[in-house]
Motif scaffolding. Structure first.
Motif, mmCIF file in Angstrom:
data_model
loop_
_atom_site.group_PDB
_atom_site.id
_atom_site.type_symbol
_atom_site.label_atom_id
_atom_site.label_comp_id
_atom_site.label_asym_id
_atom_site.label_seq_id
_atom_site.Cartn_x
_atom_site.Cartn_y
_atom_site.Cartn_z
ATOM 1 N N ASP A 2 -5.986 13.010 -10.246
ATOM 2 C CA ASP A 2 -7.438 12.987 -10.390
ATOM 3 C C ASP A 2 -8.120 13.642 -9.198
ATOM 4 O O ASP A 2 -9.350 13.659 -9.094
ATOM 5 C CB ASP A 2 -7.958 11.550 -10.575
ATOM 6 N N THR A 3 -7.324 14.243 -8.306
ATOM 7 C CA THR A 3 -7.895 15.027 -7.206
ATOM 8 C C THR A 3 -8.226 16.455 -7.621
ATOM 9 O O THR A 3 -8.825 17.197 -6.833
ATOM 10 C CB THR A 3 -6.922 15.090 -6.017
ATOM 11 N N VAL A 4 -7.853 16.863 -8.816
ATOM 12 C CA VAL A 4 -8.035 18.266 -9.231
ATOM 13 C C VAL A 4 -9.410 18.527 -9.855
ATOM 14 O O VAL A 4 -9.711 19.652 -10.239
ATOM 15 C CB VAL A 4 -6.938 18.691 -10.238
ATOM 16 N N THR A 5 -10.253 17.513 -9.939
ATOM 17 C CA THR A 5 -11.546 17.662 -10.596
ATOM 18 C C THR A 5 -12.453 18.649 -9.857
ATOM 19 O O THR A 5 -12.381 18.797 -8.642
ATOM 20 C CB THR A 5 -12.277 16.313 -10.685
ATOM 21 N N SER A 40 -12.982 11.470 -3.831
ATOM 22 C CA SER A 40 -12.498 12.721 -4.420
ATOM 23 C C SER A 40 -11.418 12.523 -5.478
ATOM 24 O O SER A 40 -10.767 13.475 -5.887
ATOM 25 C CB SER A 40 -11.968 13.644 -3.317
ATOM 26 N N LYS A 41 -11.225 11.274 -5.931
ATOM 27 C CA LYS A 41 -10.285 11.032 -7.022
ATOM 28 C C LYS A 41 -11.082 10.772 -8.304
ATOM 29 O O LYS A 41 -11.763 11.662 -8.794
ATOM 30 C CB LYS A 41 -9.324 9.906 -6.661
ATOM 31 N N GLY A 42 -11.027 9.568 -8.832
ATOM 32 C CA GLY A 42 -11.686 9.300 -10.101
ATOM 33 C C GLY A 42 -13.185 9.522 -10.088
ATOM 34 O O GLY A 42 -13.788 9.830 -11.118
ATOM 35 N N LEU A 43 -13.803 9.402 -8.915
ATOM 36 C CA LEU A 43 -15.245 9.583 -8.832
ATOM 37 C C LEU A 43 -15.648 11.050 -8.888
ATOM 38 O O LEU A 43 -16.812 11.369 -9.117
ATOM 39 C CB LEU A 43 -15.794 8.924 -7.574
ATOM 40 N N GLY A 44 -14.706 11.950 -8.636
ATOM 41 C CA GLY A 44 -14.933 13.361 -8.913
ATOM 42 C C GLY A 44 -15.615 14.179 -7.851
ATOM 43 O O GLY A 44 -15.962 15.338 -8.092
ATOM 44 N N ASP A 75 -11.663 7.204 -18.776
ATOM 45 C CA ASP A 75 -10.358 7.632 -18.273
ATOM 46 C C ASP A 75 -9.285 6.609 -18.597
ATOM 47 O O ASP A 75 -8.145 6.957 -18.938
ATOM 48 C CB ASP A 75 -10.418 7.837 -16.758
ATOM 49 N N HIS A 76 -9.646 5.327 -18.512
ATOM 50 C CA HIS A 76 -8.691 4.263 -18.803
ATOM 51 C C HIS A 76 -8.303 4.272 -20.288
ATOM 52 O O HIS A 76 -7.130 4.085 -20.636
ATOM 53 C CB HIS A 76 -9.266 2.905 -18.411
ATOM 54 N N LEU A 77 -9.279 4.509 -21.146
ATOM 55 C CA LEU A 77 -8.992 4.600 -22.581
ATOM 56 C C LEU A 77 -8.101 5.794 -22.881
ATOM 57 O O LEU A 77 -7.184 5.712 -23.716
ATOM 58 C CB LEU A 77 -10.297 4.688 -23.368
ATOM 59 N N LEU A 83 -12.230 12.906 -14.947
ATOM 60 C CA LEU A 83 -13.447 13.302 -15.647
ATOM 61 C C LEU A 83 -13.389 14.705 -16.240
ATOM 62 O O LEU A 83 -14.242 15.064 -17.061
ATOM 63 C CB LEU A 83 -14.674 13.153 -14.741
ATOM 64 N N ASP A 84 -12.400 15.500 -15.848
ATOM 65 C CA ASP A 84 -12.239 16.827 -16.451
ATOM 66 C C ASP A 84 -11.311 16.813 -17.657
ATOM 67 O O ASP A 84 -10.998 17.874 -18.217
ATOM 68 C CB ASP A 84 -11.707 17.822 -15.411
#
Length: 342
Positions: A8-11, A199-203, A255-257, A321-322
């Motif tokens: 999730d760091t690639v967003t 910079s992970k799930g929060l984007g 994301d969890h779903l 998120l991407d």
């Protein structure tokens, strides 16, 4: 189009986030004059009911600063054997803080008072001083598993009785908060330090914030400077963090779903031996004996689906998120139909 589940760091920043970044009011943060950095630090500290915050380039830096602040040379840090601070921060505990590490074996990285207490050293000149316990939430190598607040309260009580500082590597803490329906304010009372990665799930593109007491953060600011983490007009980056906190927290449930959907598809794949139960946005699965993880990763890459192997038998997918619902549907079909050479 490639579908990137490596981390999730690639967003990439959203349009709204980019606009907020370009409009940020900035100054020299080393002089304490960047308005946006100051706002981000105050915002997170208030959310978690802690006194102060410090914006840093990375979660590794916030964790290492906290360890430096809470230990002295010849002390010992207690953590799970899967912990990011031990496995993935370049030996920083030894290099930066000259402390040793006591490794525990929690269930999927989750520690309990019963595991911790016997490993706390008594006062003895032969032993390093047990001075800091580090928890990770969610647990990366535990497949995104979460602590609940009652577990944390029990560990905090033990630390208070034993006189040990308690730090939280909260790289994906907001995933845990959403998954367990817990408020940030519930956390601040239990930890001496909390590292929040943006910079992970929060984007956000860059940055983490270390939270703690005003005295601890004042010390941490000096350590950040020594480590080369004193940034100047950092408000452009801090603005992305503020935007993420305002717009990207509740959507973590999506994301969890998506991760749960991938888990279901993997249960139907004939090359999969085991899937770790999914709680948040990380999916870990083991392949059957006789197959090589690199062959599975390469077969998926040929279908423009990117992922990483985390061991000789385990592969990781991370939603973020991407990743759209359509991408998840396409990936599910690919996972179920994939043909892998042994």
């Amino acid at each position: 189009m490639k579908i990137d589940f490596r981390s999730d760091t690639v967003t990439k920043p959203t349009e709204g986030m980019l606009e907020a970044m370009m409009k940020a009011k900035v100054g020299d943060d080393v002089y304490g004059e960047d308005e946006t950095v100051n706002e981000l630090e105050r915002k997170l500290a208030a959310m978690f009911h802690m006194e102060a915050g410090l914006f840093c380039p990375s979660g590794t830096m916030t964790n290492q600063i906290a360890i430096k602040c809470f230990t002295q040379p010849m002390d010992e840090v207690i953590c799970d054997q899967t912990a990011h601070v031990y496995r993935y921060e370049g030996g920083g505990i030894a290099y930066n803080s000259m402390a040793s590490v006591r490794l525990l074996n929690g269930e999927r990285g989750i520690l309990t008072p019963e595991l911790i207490e016997p490993e706390i050293n008594e006062e003895n000149i032969h032993y390093p001083k047990s001075s800091l316990l580090v928890l990770e939430n969610t647990v990366n190598k535990g497949g995104g598993k979460c602590y609940n607040i009652d577990q944390i309260a029990a560990i905090h009580h033990l630390c208070a009785v034993k006189g040990i500082k308690l730090h939280l590597d909260g790289a994906r803490l907001f995933n845990a908060l959403v998954a367990t329906a817990t408020k940030p304010a519930d956390y601040g009372q239990y930890f001496d330090g909390i590292s929040i990665c943006l910079s992970k799930g929060l984007g956000a593109p860059v940055g983490s914030v270390l939270l703690g007491s005003a005295a601890m953060i004042n010390k941490a600011r000096r350590v950040r400077k020594v480590l080369g983490g004193g940034m100047r007009q950092a408000g452009f980056l801090a603005a992305a963090g503020i935007y993420a906190l305002d717009h990207h927290v509740e959507r973590l449930a999506e994301d969890h779903l998506h991760a749960k959907a991938l888990e279901k598809a993997l249960h139907e794949a004939n090359y999969v031996d085991n899937v770790m139960p999914v709680e948040t946005n990380i999916v870990l699965f083991d392949i059957v004996k006789g197959l090589k993880t690199e062959n599975v990763v390469q077969a998926l890459a040929k279908k423009d689906i990117l992922c990483n192997a985390t061991s000789s038998k385990t592969i990781r997918l991370v939603t973020h998120l991407d990743i759209s619902a359509a991408m998840v549907d396409r990936t599910m079909e690919a996972l179920k139909s994939l043909k892998v050479k042994s």
